[in-house]
Design an enzyme around this catalytic site. Structure first.
Site, PDB file in Angstrom:
ATOM      1  N   GLY A   1     -27.315 -72.683  -8.099  1.00  0.00           N
ATOM      2  CA  GLY A   1     -27.763 -73.968  -7.543  1.00  0.00           C
ATOM      3  C   GLY A   1     -29.279 -74.090  -7.531  1.00  0.00           C
ATOM      4  O   GLY A   1     -30.004 -73.193  -7.967  1.00  0.00           O
TER       5      GLY A   1
ATOM      6  N   GLY B   1     -24.001 -69.357  -4.121  1.00  0.00           N
ATOM      7  CA  GLY B   1     -24.561 -70.596  -4.661  1.00  0.00           C
ATOM      8  C   GLY B   1     -25.701 -70.268  -5.611  1.00  0.00           C
ATOM      9  O   GLY B   1     -26.688 -70.994  -5.723  1.00  0.00           O
ATOM     10  N   ALA B   2     -25.527 -69.164  -6.332  1.00  0.00           N
ATOM     11  CA  ALA B   2     -26.634 -68.562  -7.082  1.00  0.00           C
ATOM     12  C   ALA B   2     -27.053 -69.377  -8.300  1.00  0.00           C
ATOM     13  O   ALA B   2     -28.128 -69.150  -8.851  1.00  0.00           O
ATOM     14  CB  ALA B   2     -26.266 -67.137  -7.490  1.00  0.00           C
TER      15      ALA B   2
ATOM     16  N   ILE C   1     -31.568 -74.325  -4.925  1.00  0.00           N
ATOM     17  CA  ILE C   1     -32.375 -73.456  -4.052  1.00  0.00           C
ATOM     18  C   ILE C   1     -32.468 -72.074  -4.676  1.00  0.00           C
ATOM     19  O   ILE C   1     -33.547 -71.471  -4.753  1.00  0.00           O
ATOM     20  CB  ILE C   1     -31.776 -73.380  -2.626  1.00  0.00           C
ATOM     21  CG1 ILE C   1     -31.900 -74.749  -1.946  1.00  0.00           C
ATOM     22  CG2 ILE C   1     -32.458 -72.304  -1.789  1.00  0.00           C
ATOM     23  CD1 ILE C   1     -31.276 -74.826  -0.567  1.00  0.00           C
ATOM     24  N   SER C   2     -31.337 -71.580  -5.168  1.00  0.00           N
ATOM     25  CA  SER C   2     -31.329 -70.236  -5.741  1.00  0.00           C
ATOM     26  C   SER C   2     -32.242 -70.131  -6.951  1.00  0.00           C
ATOM     27  O   SER C   2     -32.782 -69.064  -7.233  1.00  0.00           O
ATOM     28  CB  SER C   2     -29.902 -69.822  -6.113  1.00  0.00           C
ATOM     29  OG  SER C   2     -29.156 -69.618  -4.930  1.00  0.00           O
TER      30      SER C   2
ATOM     31  N   ASP D   1     -37.705 -75.984   9.007  1.00  0.00           N
ATOM     32  CA  ASP D   1     -38.126 -76.943  10.042  1.00  0.00           C
ATOM     33  C   ASP D   1     -39.394 -76.431  10.734  1.00  0.00           C
ATOM     34  O   ASP D   1     -40.325 -77.198  10.997  1.00  0.00           O
ATOM     35  CB  ASP D   1     -36.992 -77.122  11.061  1.00  0.00           C
ATOM     36  CG  ASP D   1     -35.679 -77.430  10.366  1.00  0.00           C
ATOM     37  OD1 ASP D   1     -35.595 -78.478   9.715  1.00  0.00           O
ATOM     38  OD2 ASP D   1     -34.747 -76.603  10.433  1.00  0.00           O
TER      39      ASP D   1
ATOM     40  N   HIS E   1     -29.999 -77.019  12.964  1.00  0.00           N
ATOM     41  CA  HIS E   1     -30.723 -77.505  11.773  1.00  0.00           C
ATOM     42  C   HIS E   1     -30.117 -78.853  11.399  1.00  0.00           C
ATOM     43  O   HIS E   1     -29.282 -78.969  10.512  1.00  0.00           O
ATOM     44  CB  HIS E   1     -30.602 -76.519  10.609  1.00  0.00           C
ATOM     45  CG  HIS E   1     -31.080 -77.128   9.317  1.00  0.00           C
ATOM     46  ND1 HIS E   1     -32.405 -77.436   9.081  1.00  0.00           N
ATOM     47  CD2 HIS E   1     -30.417 -77.537   8.214  1.00  0.00           C
ATOM     48  CE1 HIS E   1     -32.523 -77.992   7.890  1.00  0.00           C
ATOM     49  NE2 HIS E   1     -31.331 -78.075   7.340  1.00  0.00           N
TER      50      HIS E   1
ATOM     51  N   GLY F   1     -26.662 -72.786   3.631  1.00  0.00           N
ATOM     52  CA  GLY F   1     -25.769 -73.904   3.288  1.00  0.00           C
ATOM     53  C   GLY F   1     -25.375 -74.686   4.537  1.00  0.00           C
ATOM     54  O   GLY F   1     -25.025 -74.106   5.564  1.00  0.00           O
TER      55      GLY F   1
HETATM   56  P1  NAX Z   1     -26.780 -77.085  -5.101  1.00  0.00           P
HETATM   57  O1  NAX Z   1     -25.629 -78.023  -5.065  1.00  0.00           O
HETATM   58  O2  NAX Z   1     -27.837 -77.219  -6.149  1.00  0.00           O
HETATM   59  O3  NAX Z   1     -26.210 -75.594  -5.223  1.00  0.00           O
HETATM   60  C1  NAX Z   1     -25.159 -75.110  -4.459  1.00  0.00           C
HETATM   61  C2  NAX Z   1     -24.420 -74.106  -5.316  1.00  0.00           C
HETATM   62  O4  NAX Z   1     -23.422 -73.506  -4.498  1.00  0.00           O
HETATM   63  C3  NAX Z   1     -23.723 -74.723  -6.515  1.00  0.00           C
HETATM   64  O5  NAX Z   1     -24.119 -74.045  -7.697  1.00  0.00           O
HETATM   65  C4  NAX Z   1     -22.233 -74.508  -6.201  1.00  0.00           C
HETATM   66  O6  NAX Z   1     -21.467 -74.246  -7.370  1.00  0.00           O
HETATM   67  C5  NAX Z   1     -22.297 -73.291  -5.295  1.00  0.00           C
HETATM   68  N1  NAX Z   1     -21.123 -73.124  -4.421  1.00  0.00           N
HETATM   69  C6  NAX Z   1     -20.364 -74.077  -3.827  1.00  0.00           C
HETATM   70  N2  NAX Z   1     -19.353 -73.521  -3.146  1.00  0.00           N
HETATM   71  C7  NAX Z   1     -19.484 -72.181  -3.292  1.00  0.00           C
HETATM   72  C8  NAX Z   1     -18.726 -71.078  -2.836  1.00  0.00           C
HETATM   73  N3  NAX Z   1     -17.624 -71.248  -2.102  1.00  0.00           N
HETATM   74  N4  NAX Z   1     -19.135 -69.836  -3.168  1.00  0.00           N
HETATM   75  C9  NAX Z   1     -20.235 -69.658  -3.941  1.00  0.00           C
HETATM   76  N5  NAX Z   1     -20.980 -70.680  -4.423  1.00  0.00           N
HETATM   77  C10 NAX Z   1     -20.620 -71.919  -4.091  1.00  0.00           C
HETATM   78  O7  NAX Z   1     -27.394 -77.115  -3.648  1.00  0.00           O
HETATM   79  P2  NAX Z   1     -28.816 -76.574  -3.130  1.00  0.00           P
HETATM   80  O8  NAX Z   1     -29.817 -77.644  -3.257  1.00  0.00           O
HETATM   81  O9  NAX Z   1     -29.079 -75.250  -3.724  1.00  0.00           O
HETATM   82  O10 NAX Z   1     -28.503 -76.447  -1.558  1.00  0.00           O
HETATM   83  C11 NAX Z   1     -27.597 -75.484  -1.055  1.00  0.00           C
HETATM   84  C12 NAX Z   1     -27.296 -75.732   0.407  1.00  0.00           C
HETATM   85  O11 NAX Z   1     -28.478 -75.600   1.193  1.00  0.00           O
HETATM   86  C13 NAX Z   1     -26.750 -77.115   0.727  1.00  0.00           C
HETATM   87  O12 NAX Z   1     -25.651 -76.966   1.615  1.00  0.00           O
HETATM   88  C14 NAX Z   1     -27.901 -77.797   1.429  1.00  0.00           C
HETATM   89  O13 NAX Z   1     -27.459 -78.798   2.308  1.00  0.00           O
HETATM   90  C15 NAX Z   1     -28.500 -76.640   2.164  1.00  0.00           C
HETATM   91  N6  NAX Z   1     -29.888 -76.789   2.658  1.00  0.00           N
HETATM   92  C16 NAX Z   1     -30.208 -76.183   3.825  1.00  0.00           C
HETATM   93  C17 NAX Z   1     -31.478 -76.212   4.359  1.00  0.00           C
HETATM   94  C18 NAX Z   1     -31.813 -75.508   5.648  1.00  0.00           C
HETATM   95  O14 NAX Z   1     -32.950 -75.643   6.092  1.00  0.00           O
HETATM   96  N7  NAX Z   1     -30.912 -74.773   6.307  1.00  0.00           N
HETATM   97  C19 NAX Z   1     -32.559 -76.973   3.686  1.00  0.00           C
HETATM   98  C20 NAX Z   1     -32.284 -77.228   2.237  1.00  0.00           C
HETATM   99  C21 NAX Z   1     -30.856 -77.568   1.906  1.00  0.00           C
HETATM  100  O15 NAX Z   1     -30.632 -78.926   2.205  1.00  0.00           O
END
Ligand code: NAX
Length: 326
Positions: free
Chosen positions: A14, A11-12, A16-17, A159, A187, A130
């Site tokens: 995205g 998800g590099a 968070i990255s 958290d 989470h 994720g």
């Molecule tokens: P974004 O939607 O901005 O970025 C995710 C990226 O992952 C996108 O660029 C997408 O193309 C890519 N992606 C999707 N499927 C993929 C795959 N099979 N292989 C490689 N890349 C893939 O989301 P972002 O805000 O960066 O959040 C990422 C994840 O973190 C989400 O699932 C979100 O729910 C989760 N979170 C988890 C948190 C935690 O505390 N554990 C908190 C923050 C966040 O909500």
């Protein structure tokens, strides 16, 4: 200078990255003396955006950044990886039920677990960010039979950090004054932020706050903080999530703070009566590149009930994808 280590991030391209990669490359995760090779995974349609992120990483001229790999192939991204941060996941789409979300992610994390099993370092440290993070970690772990199940963790550090800040604000202190915070379980909004062991300037936190605040303000605020951020910002937590991922990996690799513990969702060995094999958040200490669940924490009836509820949710998530697990 040490030899570079390989850090895979999915998800590099995205949100968070976009906060995370620059901090890894600047040495905040593994130390200012540890060069890194970033191995970045995206889905094919996002490769162009990923190229832009890689260009910006180059433009920082980070002394510790020894290489960048950009790919849509998990076996390339995870090749010899020493660390893997699984950030990319399938977001919930319109009309998607929780079960659909679990299944869509099960497909992604099964494939990534298999790829880690096939090509990553045998000591790879995996952090799943994720969502649904705990169950995604469980799915990846179950698809990697040749790797130690302890290598798979999920993130509850955000958290944990949220809980530290809430308690500091309530008690008129700073996060530096607070120790022994615990997040138990998933989470998700069933997580249990536990103050019974927490200390404020060395004294019991529960002696400094009212039970009413603890139950009706602190716990729901921490549980619902992600939703509150989305409401305020119009997008989910990104920089704070990246920061927590850095904290989690740094502690795991370099050790957690002496005289304190942290919260990590790890492979349950049955500690505190939690079903073996679930990826459940426990109080953990890290030393010598390994984590350990803190034993002997006293659990009262209030805590037990909340720990059970979040365990129940994780068991249900596991059962919902059971037909997809090997
Ligand atoms: P974004 O939607 O901005 O970025 C995710 C990226 O992952 C996108 O660029 C997408 O193309 C890519 N992606 C999707 N499927 C993929 C795959 N099979 N292989 C490689 N890349 C893939 O989301 P972002 O805000 O960066 O959040 C990422 C994840 O973190 C989400 O699932 C979100 O729910 C989760 N979170 C988890 C948190 C935690 O505390 N554990 C908190 C923050 C966040 O909500």
């Amino acid at each position: 200078m040490k030899a570079p280590v390989r850090v895979a991030v999915t998800g590099a391209a995205g949100q968070i990255s976009y906060s995370l990669l620059f901090r890894i490359a600047s040495g905040e995760m593994l130390g200012k003396d540890q060069p890194v090779i970033l191995q970045l995974l995206e889905i094919t349609p996002a490769l162009e955006a990923l190229k832009g992120v890689a260009m910006e990483l180059e433009d920082c001229a980070f002394p510790l950044l020894a290489g960048i790999v950009q790919t849509d192939d998990a076996t390339v991204a995870f090749k010899d990886a020493d660390y893997a941060l699984l950030v990319g996941a399938r977001p919930r789409g319109p009309g998607m039920e929780r079960k659909d979300l679990l299944e869509a992610n099960a497909a992604i994390f099964s494939a990534q677990g298999k790829a880690l099993n096939d090509v990553a370092s045998r000591n790879v440290k995996v952090l799943v960010v994720g969502n649904p993070a705990n169950t995604n970690a469980l799915i990846a772990q179950r698809n990697a039979p040749d790797l130690d199940p302890r290598n798979f963790t999920a993130m509850t550090r955000l958290d944990h950090n949220r809980a530290l800040s809430q308690l500091a604000a309530k008690t008129g202190t700073t996060v530096n004054d607070i120790t022994h915070m615990t997040i138990w379980g998933n989470h998700s909004s069933t997580q249990y932020p536990d103050l019974h062991q927490a200390k404020v300037s060395g004294e019991a936190a529960m002696g400094k706050v009212e039970q009413e605040w603890y139950e009706n303000d602190f716990i729901p605020t921490v549980q619902q903080r992600g939703a509150a951020i989305i409401k305020a910002r119009g997008a989910s937590s990104a920089a704070s999530a990246a920061n927590a991922a850095i904290d989690h990996m740094r502690d795991w690799a370099l050790g957690s703070k002496e005289g304190d513990w942290t919260s990590m969702a790890v492979y349950s060995d049955g500690s505190y009566g939690i079903q073996e094999g679930l990826i459940y958040s426990f109080p953990c200490v890290c030393k010598n590149g390994d984590w350990e669940i803190v034993q002997g924490v006293e659990i009262n009836d209030f805590s037990r009930e909340k720990m059970k509820a979040t365990e129940q949710e994780l068991a249900e998530e596991r059962d919902a994808v059971a037909h997809l697990l090997p």
